[in-house]
Scaffold this motif. Sequence first.
Motif, PDB file in Angstrom:
ATOM      1  N   ASP A 127      39.995   6.311 -13.664  1.00 47.90           N
ATOM      2  CA  ASP A 127      38.752   6.192 -14.433  1.00 47.90           C
ATOM      3  C   ASP A 127      37.614   6.933 -13.743  1.00 47.90           C
ATOM      4  O   ASP A 127      36.851   7.662 -14.383  1.00 47.90           O
ATOM      5  CB  ASP A 127      38.357   4.711 -14.573  1.00 47.90           C
ATOM      6  N   ALA A 128      37.517   6.714 -12.414  1.00 51.52           N
ATOM      7  CA  ALA A 128      36.415   7.322 -11.666  1.00 51.52           C
ATOM      8  C   ALA A 128      36.501   8.844 -11.724  1.00 51.52           C
ATOM      9  O   ALA A 128      35.482   9.524 -11.836  1.00 51.52           O
ATOM     10  CB  ALA A 128      36.432   6.843 -10.222  1.00 51.52           C
ATOM     11  N   ARG A 129      37.734   9.376 -11.683  1.00 52.06           N
ATOM     12  CA  ARG A 129      37.885  10.830 -11.735  1.00 52.06           C
ATOM     13  C   ARG A 129      37.511  11.375 -13.115  1.00 52.06           C
ATOM     14  O   ARG A 129      36.856  12.415 -13.217  1.00 52.06           O
ATOM     15  CB  ARG A 129      39.327  11.225 -11.391  1.00 52.06           C
ATOM     16  N   THR A 130      37.926  10.675 -14.151  1.00 55.56           N
ATOM     17  CA  THR A 130      37.559  11.110 -15.503  1.00 55.56           C
ATOM     18  C   THR A 130      36.042  11.129 -15.656  1.00 55.56           C
ATOM     19  O   THR A 130      35.450  12.102 -16.125  1.00 55.56           O
ATOM     20  CB  THR A 130      38.158  10.144 -16.546  1.00 55.56           C
ATOM     21  N   ARG A 131      35.426  10.021 -15.212  1.00 56.22           N
ATOM     22  CA  ARG A 131      33.970   9.918 -15.293  1.00 56.22           C
ATOM     23  C   ARG A 131      33.311  10.989 -14.418  1.00 56.22           C
ATOM     24  O   ARG A 131      32.317  11.602 -14.810  1.00 56.22           O
ATOM     25  CB  ARG A 131      33.560   8.512 -14.844  1.00 56.22           C
TER      26      ARG A 131
END
Lengths: 333, 261
Positions: free
Chosen positions: B133-137
């Motif tokens: 999630d953090a990478r997508t964001r």
Amino acid sequence: MTDEIVSTGKASPLAPGLRTAGTHDVAATPLRHPGRWVAATVLIALCTGWMFSLWRNPNIEHLTIADFLFDGRIVRGVLLTVALTGCSMALATTLAILLAVMRLSANPVLRVMSWAYTWFFRGTPLLVQIVFWGYLGLLYQTLTLGIPFTSIQFASADTNVIVTPFVAGLLALGMNEAAYASEIVRAGLLSVDHGNVEAAHSLGMSPGYTLRRIVLPQAMRVIIPPMGNETISMLKNTALLQLIAVPELYTQTSWISAQNLHQVELLIVASAWYLVLTSVLSVPQYYLERRYGRGTDRSLPLTPWQRARRLVSRVRTRVSQVARTDATTEGDA
Amino acid sequence: MNTQAIDGPKPLVEARDVRKRFGANLVLKGIDLRVERGQVMCLLGPSGSGKSTFLRCINHLERVDGGRIYVDGELMGYREHGDRAREMKPGQIAAQRRSIGMVFQRFNLFPHLTALENIVEAPVGVARRSKADARTRGMELLERVGLTDRAGMYPAQLSGGQQQRVAIARALAMDPKLMLFDEPTSALDPELVGDVLNVMRDLAKSGMTMIVVTHEIGFAREVADQVVFMDDGVVVESGAPTDVISNPQHDRTKTFLDSVL
């Protein structure tokens, strides 16, 4: 070598043209260094002479060296030396990080504790500390875990059961080294830009998290080269444990030579092994430095393996180029 | 206590009589300021006027010596015990800072991490979000600042303007309710200033509450809802940009604006 191949292939037809153009130019000759050649020759002569004298020396039995180089006791000693170096450096590094953080802490109690530790362990000889740990049993017959000035005891054991020669050696070397290494770690921590700490704090990172994930990884770049030095020094200091009969490399050689009286041969065996081990140690150091150098250089230096592969592929393309130009010139002729 | 007594919606940031000294030198001599939700406040003033120090007091990078700073109704860095305020433990302060993003003059990117890793570090390690999630964001934020193609690069491989935009994305990754900018364009080459200001302009349009210490008068005039002029540790003048910048009332403000414009 590859350059020569290329120049013979390409430059020879050009050479006459170059020579006529160059008649009015001043020929540029790089500065010659005849002194270097003389010095190198003298050195090689001296070294060969010395090697020869060692080889012809009737006081050294070369077969004895060969016999003992891979003797079971020696190999076991080598393994123990490596294990001692590894374990005591691990202990020393852990303690050193703790001591360095304590020294830089805002808490005056921790600062004084760290300072006192360094003061004591740096201020007394390593040899004395080794003997002290080795003969701890004379000072305290039993080791007890409990609350002082009360009769409450949680555990108790014979000192000589817990503090075996190996443990004594490990504690002596590791705790002494920690005092020196803590200053190296402290220098590393101080080298990290304080702006990075502020940025980490502004993102909500706790002081502990900031230390672990932001400051230490950057400090490692500064810490690793001197710690490599310390590891090599540690490897050789394990020889001091002969004094408390830890059966490491040097102890083994001294025991063997006490029996067969081939002192010189066995010292050569030991030295050869120490040299091999210290040489091998520089390999992990190179890779560690590379790992923690990420981001400081704009491009990472190649590993020796990558460099070798690149060289091979370059030679291959050069050779194929030369082959092609040769083919075309032959065709023209 | 008085916060509840004030009518209407609570301001996002409220500073009351904030004082700060470095040794014998009093750098903040009682600052009173309010920033409403979604507002952009620009702090102007000569160097040494205390504007950066005040900004750093808001997220407790500097300890205040007197007065109170509230962010979203919460006292920053201290816990109230009757009349007294006791400083919080580092862990509690860290938790408070998570909702406040900060951008520094010298970027302060983590040099051992790539652009994307810089952005992802705090959401994963501090806010405990999943890595994916953090990478997508993180990639979304890089797109927002126009640097998708620089995700895998280390700060040393980026220009100053690119570094500062990554730093903005890094601060935004924690989904802050307030963004603090400490002279974000002062260390940049003139040609790179525009990109950073554009990102900040978009951010202001999206409704982010921002406090910006800056020397970019043009940016302040265009974007700010409120401009504050500080000198020698006090607020000399504050109000809408049209008033403070175009029609300053105090001589000190006039001479400062004449010298920078």
